[in-house]
Design a protein around this motif. Sequence first.
Motif, short mmCIF file in Angstrom:
data_model
loop_
_atom_site.label_atom_id
_atom_site.label_comp_id
_atom_site.label_asym_id
_atom_site.label_seq_id
_atom_site.Cartn_x
_atom_site.Cartn_y
_atom_site.Cartn_z
N GLU A 93 20.76 -32.38 129.52
CA GLU A 93 21.91 -33.23 129.22
C GLU A 93 23.21 -32.49 129.49
O GLU A 93 24.21 -33.09 129.90
CB GLU A 93 21.88 -33.66 127.74
CG GLU A 93 23.09 -34.49 127.35
CD GLU A 93 23.24 -34.75 125.85
OE1 GLU A 93 22.30 -34.50 125.09
OE2 GLU A 93 24.33 -35.20 125.47
N ASP A 115 17.08 -32.50 126.20
CA ASP A 115 18.31 -32.72 125.43
C ASP A 115 18.33 -31.56 124.44
O ASP A 115 17.59 -31.58 123.45
CB ASP A 115 18.22 -34.08 124.71
CG ASP A 115 19.41 -34.35 123.81
OD1 ASP A 115 20.24 -33.44 123.62
OD2 ASP A 115 19.49 -35.48 123.27
N ASP A 118 20.08 -32.85 120.07
CA ASP A 118 20.25 -34.29 119.92
C ASP A 118 20.87 -34.59 118.56
O ASP A 118 20.49 -33.98 117.56
CB ASP A 118 18.89 -34.98 120.02
CG ASP A 118 18.98 -36.46 119.72
OD1 ASP A 118 19.61 -37.17 120.50
OD2 ASP A 118 18.42 -36.89 118.69
N GLY A 119 21.85 -35.50 118.56
CA GLY A 119 22.51 -35.88 117.31
C GLY A 119 23.63 -34.92 116.97
O GLY A 119 23.88 -34.64 115.80
N ARG A 278 19.74 -41.64 127.26
CA ARG A 278 19.38 -41.24 128.60
C ARG A 278 17.87 -41.32 128.83
O ARG A 278 17.07 -40.90 128.00
CB ARG A 278 19.88 -39.81 128.89
CG ARG A 278 21.36 -39.70 129.23
CD ARG A 278 22.32 -40.18 128.19
NE ARG A 278 22.18 -39.60 126.88
CZ ARG A 278 22.98 -38.70 126.32
NH1 ARG A 278 24.04 -38.29 126.98
NH2 ARG A 278 22.78 -38.25 125.09
N GLU A 282 15.69 -38.54 126.76
CA GLU A 282 15.65 -39.16 125.43
C GLU A 282 14.58 -40.27 125.43
O GLU A 282 13.58 -40.17 124.71
CB GLU A 282 17.04 -39.69 125.03
CG GLU A 282 18.03 -38.55 124.78
CD GLU A 282 19.47 -38.97 124.51
OE1 GLU A 282 20.13 -38.33 123.68
OE2 GLU A 282 19.96 -39.91 125.16
MN MN Z 1 20.61 -36.99 122.41
#
Ligand code: MN
Length: 341
Positions: A93, A115, A118-119, A278, A282
Amino acid sequence: MSSISLTRHLIEAQRQGQLTPDLQLLLEVVARACKRISVAVGKGALGGVLGEAGQGDSINVQGEAQKKLDVISNDILLEANAWGGHLAACASEEMEHSQPIPDGFPRGNYLLVFDPLDGSSNIDINASVGTIFSVLRCPDGVTAAGDADFLQPGHTQVAAGYCLYGPSTMLVLTIGHGTHAFTLDREQGSFVLTKADLRIPQETREFAVNMSNQRHWEPPMQAYVDDLLAGKDGPRGKDFNMRWVAAMVGDVHRILTRGGIFIYPWDGKDPGKPGKLRLMYEANPMAMLVEQAGGAATTGRARILDLQPTSLHERVPVFLGSKDEVEAATRYHLQHDGAHA
Ligand code: MN
Ligand code: AHG
Ligand code: MN
């Protein structure tokens, strides 16, 4: 009985012909990198890892501000995977283009896309974040893998998983033979199998969606959620609860544990964007984990794992979780399309 470590689990899978030694090495390297990320996340303010990267002006290819931990996690994963000889290239990412394994190291037959964190909006509030990853085969005959070699439908993934950095650190993994959960034993420093063969309940009364986007949704999505909110007295005949972790890893982990539906639909806030999440790092890995646990994953119209990717950072709408509920949400969209064809 003694506990089963990730290493033992993978060696036993290898004996059954479920994975190659190179794929085992790859997964162990990713797990080791996740342990390092877990340590960095756990230090919080004491480690100086909170806040924005750079002077607050670091923007990734998505046009999103990078947090320090986004960059740290990306570097940890790249560095850990550089020298093992198991990979041809990595994509992330946080990088516009894929990166071949550096010169001077042997190149292997797998592609890793992730990723790294994430978050990220949860970092500064000390809430759950995670790492998501997907493993693909490098196409035959390719000696210098580039972005185009990653563009394979999700059903060709050879492995997928995530690591959740929550109150405990958990690695959830599939190599196409069920979805298995490991918990990091912080004293031993190893991942221990704590739930083999996760099964998502087929039905649910719990949904996850960012309701603040409601007015921007398309009509079938509006109709579907209106019916959920109508509860016992509405057409669904039951009350629904709602949860939103704001980190897909956290929401998917809850769904793998007790069922539910997670939705990030298309919305009209930025009509050029076909969704927020994505596909490559994801939607696809989460769809594989969910399907391997008996759930379903669609775009609201089509199975996610059948999509032909067209670019590394492509976005898609995501509906995943308990099979009956994902099928219900998908039906609203298909019926709407049929009526307006
Ligand atoms: Mn993410
Ligand atoms: P990332 O931090 O890797 O960019 O991903 C964030 C994603 C996903 O994890 C989460 O489900 C969603 O964005 C949250 O979106 P909202 O900000 O709309 O709640
Ligand atoms: Mn991220």
